[in-house]
Scaffold this motif. Structure first.
Motif, PDB file in Angstrom:
ATOM      1  N   LEU A   4       0.830  -1.216   0.000  1.00 23.76           N
ATOM      2  CA  LEU A   4       0.000   0.000   0.000  1.00 23.76           C
ATOM      3  C   LEU A   4       0.857   1.256   0.000  1.00 23.76           C
ATOM      4  CD1 LEU A   4      -2.948  -0.982   2.355  1.00 23.76           C
ATOM      5  CD2 LEU A   4      -2.985  -0.704  -0.122  1.00 23.76           C
ATOM      6  N   ASP A   5       1.961   1.227   0.725  1.00 26.07           N
ATOM      7  CA  ASP A   5       2.886   2.373   0.728  1.00 26.07           C
ATOM      8  C   ASP A   5       3.428   2.633  -0.681  1.00 26.07           C
ATOM      9  OD1 ASP A   5       2.606   2.645   3.492  1.00 26.07           O
ATOM     10  OD2 ASP A   5       4.369   1.397   3.916  1.00 26.07           O
ATOM     11  N   ILE A   7       2.044   1.729  -3.591  1.00 25.89           N
ATOM     12  CA  ILE A   7       0.960   2.202  -4.455  1.00 25.89           C
ATOM     13  C   ILE A   7       0.651   3.673  -4.191  1.00 25.89           C
ATOM     14  CG2 ILE A   7      -1.518   1.948  -4.961  1.00 25.89           C
ATOM     15  CD1 ILE A   7      -1.046  -1.118  -4.510  1.00 25.89           C
ATOM     16  N   ASN A   8       0.667   4.071  -2.933  1.00 22.54           N
ATOM     17  CA  ASN A   8       0.391   5.475  -2.586  1.00 22.54           C
ATOM     18  C   ASN A   8       1.542   6.399  -2.967  1.00 22.54           C
ATOM     19  OD1 ASN A   8      -2.177   5.007  -1.523  1.00 22.54           O
ATOM     20  ND2 ASN A   8      -1.353   4.510   0.488  1.00 22.54           N
TER      21      ASN A   8
END
Length: 110
Positions: A4-5, A7-8
């Motif tokens: 998620l890190d 992707i963000n």
């Protein structure tokens, strides 16, 4: 860092390229052939052209990402998965989940 890190922090190819330029050149591109700092940006292609030797290059040249057809974000995710993996099985299943194969990672002219 987790998926998620990634992707963000890297939502698209351009953000990945900017990151690589920052860590490789400290945002000051340098010719990979003659090491001149006098280069022009070729924005359409995410490349640079040296004013001294007139050769063209990109931030991915001479790296594991050179000649890849896989988006850099996918590479970054795979690197995080591999760095966090405790067993070989996790790495192999990560390759399969991200649909990585040698043939789809490389351009035909490589």
């Amino acid at each position: 860092m987790n998926i998620l890190d990634i992707i963000n922090k890297f939502p698209n190819q351009e953000s990945c390229i900017k990151f690589l330029e920052e860590i490789r050149w400290n945002n000051k591109p340098k010719c990979l052939f003659c090491f001149s700092e006098k280069v022009n940006s070729v924005l359409k292609e995410s490349r640079y052209k040296c004013k001294k030797c007139h050769k063209s290059f990109s931030v991915t040249a001479q790296t594991i990402f050179h000649h890849t057809r896989v988006p850099l974000q996918k590479w970054f995710i795979l690197i995080v998965l591999m760095a966090n993996a405790k067993k070989k099985f996790i790495i192999i299943s990560s390759f399969k989940r991200l649909k990585f194969t040698f043939s789809n990672c490389m351009k035909n002219d490589a």
